[in-house]
Design a protein around this motif. Structure first.
Motif, mmCIF file in Angstrom:
data_model
loop_
_atom_site.group_PDB
_atom_site.id
_atom_site.type_symbol
_atom_site.label_atom_id
_atom_site.label_comp_id
_atom_site.label_asym_id
_atom_site.label_seq_id
_atom_site.Cartn_x
_atom_site.Cartn_y
_atom_site.Cartn_z
ATOM 1 N N ILE A 42 0.860 -1.176 0.000
ATOM 2 C CA ILE A 42 0.000 0.000 0.000
ATOM 3 C C ILE A 42 0.896 1.225 0.000
ATOM 4 O O ILE A 42 1.906 1.274 0.714
ATOM 5 N N THR A 43 0.537 2.215 -0.807
ATOM 6 C CA THR A 43 1.369 3.406 -0.921
ATOM 7 C C THR A 43 1.324 4.253 0.346
ATOM 8 O O THR A 43 0.452 4.073 1.207
ATOM 9 N N TRP A 44 2.241 5.192 0.442
ATOM 10 C CA TRP A 44 2.396 5.995 1.642
ATOM 11 C C TRP A 44 1.103 6.721 2.014
ATOM 12 O O TRP A 44 0.813 6.917 3.204
ATOM 13 N N ASN A 45 0.318 7.120 1.028
ATOM 14 C CA ASN A 45 -0.905 7.880 1.292
ATOM 15 C C ASN A 45 -2.147 6.984 1.329
ATOM 16 O O ASN A 45 -3.258 7.484 1.476
ATOM 17 N N GLY A 46 -1.963 5.697 1.173
ATOM 18 C CA GLY A 46 -3.082 4.771 1.255
ATOM 19 C C GLY A 46 -3.946 4.701 0.010
ATOM 20 O O GLY A 46 -4.928 3.960 -0.021
ATOM 21 N N ILE A 47 -3.578 5.433 -1.013
ATOM 22 C CA ILE A 47 -4.411 5.487 -2.208
ATOM 23 C C ILE A 47 -4.177 4.293 -3.114
ATOM 24 O O ILE A 47 -5.110 3.732 -3.700
ATOM 25 N N GLY A 48 -2.931 3.891 -3.257
ATOM 26 C CA GLY A 48 -2.610 2.796 -4.154
ATOM 27 C C GLY A 48 -2.392 1.491 -3.423
ATOM 28 O O GLY A 48 -1.709 1.452 -2.395
ATOM 29 N N THR A 49 -2.998 0.415 -3.920
ATOM 30 C CA THR A 49 -2.768 -0.918 -3.375
ATOM 31 C C THR A 49 -2.476 -1.872 -4.526
ATOM 32 O O THR A 49 -3.087 -1.778 -5.591
ATOM 33 N N TYR A 50 -1.546 -2.771 -4.287
ATOM 34 C CA TYR A 50 -1.162 -3.739 -5.308
ATOM 35 C C TYR A 50 -1.056 -5.105 -4.643
ATOM 36 O O TYR A 50 -0.543 -5.221 -3.529
ATOM 37 N N TYR A 51 -1.518 -6.128 -5.372
ATOM 38 C CA TYR A 51 -1.589 -7.467 -4.801
ATOM 39 C C TYR A 51 -0.938 -8.489 -5.725
ATOM 40 O O TYR A 51 -0.923 -8.326 -6.953
ATOM 41 N N ALA A 52 -0.476 -9.568 -5.109
ATOM 42 C CA ALA A 52 -0.021 -10.713 -5.886
ATOM 43 C C ALA A 52 -1.227 -11.370 -6.546
ATOM 44 O O ALA A 52 -2.350 -11.293 -6.036
ATOM 45 N N ASP A 53 -0.983 -12.018 -7.646
ATOM 46 C CA ASP A 53 -2.091 -12.644 -8.391
ATOM 47 C C ASP A 53 -2.817 -13.697 -7.554
ATOM 48 O O ASP A 53 -4.036 -13.864 -7.681
ATOM 49 N N PHE A 54 -2.094 -14.402 -6.708
ATOM 50 C CA PHE A 54 -2.724 -15.499 -5.980
ATOM 51 C C PHE A 54 -3.728 -15.002 -4.940
ATOM 52 O O PHE A 54 -4.519 -15.765 -4.411
ATOM 53 N N VAL A 55 -3.682 -13.695 -4.614
ATOM 54 C CA VAL A 55 -4.580 -13.141 -3.608
ATOM 55 C C VAL A 55 -6.037 -13.293 -4.028
ATOM 56 O O VAL A 55 -6.900 -13.652 -3.227
ATOM 57 N N LYS A 56 -6.305 -12.959 -5.280
ATOM 58 C CA LYS A 56 -7.635 -13.174 -5.886
ATOM 59 C C LYS A 56 -8.778 -12.677 -5.012
ATOM 60 O O LYS A 56 -9.760 -13.376 -4.799
ATOM 61 N N GLY A 57 -8.636 -11.497 -4.466
ATOM 62 C CA GLY A 57 -9.712 -10.877 -3.721
ATOM 63 C C GLY A 57 -9.852 -11.337 -2.284
ATOM 64 O O GLY A 57 -10.728 -10.858 -1.569
ATOM 65 N N ARG A 58 -9.019 -12.236 -1.834
ATOM 66 C CA ARG A 58 -9.145 -12.747 -0.469
ATOM 67 C C ARG A 58 -8.414 -11.890 0.547
ATOM 68 O O ARG A 58 -8.720 -11.938 1.746
ATOM 69 N N PHE A 59 -7.421 -11.124 0.103
ATOM 70 C CA PHE A 59 -6.595 -10.326 1.005
ATOM 71 C C PHE A 59 -6.896 -8.851 0.803
ATOM 72 O O PHE A 59 -7.123 -8.407 -0.332
#
Length: 125
Positions: free
Chosen positions: A51-68
């Motif tokens: 998650i970016t410093w300002n909380g605006i951007g989030t990036y996930y690994a592909d395996f997360v698939k909406g669970r995290f």
């Protein structure tokens, strides 16, 4: 220096949920991008989310698939990882990490400057 302390891990049945917390101290928390990695026995450490410093951007690994879901609370100097629908393959040590800069290589452990000691998550089938 930034000190990171994880908590919230434990033993949970498949299908259950956990919320991991990462408490930060030291330099200004809001200046850092916060991430989570995990490492299963016999496997390499792998990127989970950032998650970016300002909380605006989030990036996930592909395996997360909406669970995290990754989040942060600057007032509490903390970051969180909500994990739902846990699977046995989610069993790992989960590490909190902080980065001063974030590039397109955000899924590489080398991008991160500080690491916590990790918290164990064990999912039983």
């Amino acid at each position: 220096q930034v000190q990171l302390i994880e908590s919230g891990g434990g033993l949970v049945q498949a299908g259950g949920s956990l919320r991991l917390s990462c408490a930060a101290s030291g330099r200004t928390f809001s200046n850092y991008h916060m991430g989570w990695f995990r490492q299963a026995p016999g496997k390499e450490r792998e990127f989970v989310a950032v998650i970016t410093w300002n909380g605006i951007g989030t990036y996930y690994a592909d395996f997360v698939k909406g669970r995290f879901t990754i989040s942060r609370d600057s007032a509490k100097n903390s970051a969180y990882l909500q994990i739902n629908s846990l699977k046995p393959e989610d069993t790992a040590v989960y590490y909190c990490t902080a980065a001063r800069r974030l590039t397109s290589n955000y899924n590489s452990w080398s991008e991160y400057d500080y690491w916590g000691q990790g918290t164990q998550v064990t999912v039983s089938s």
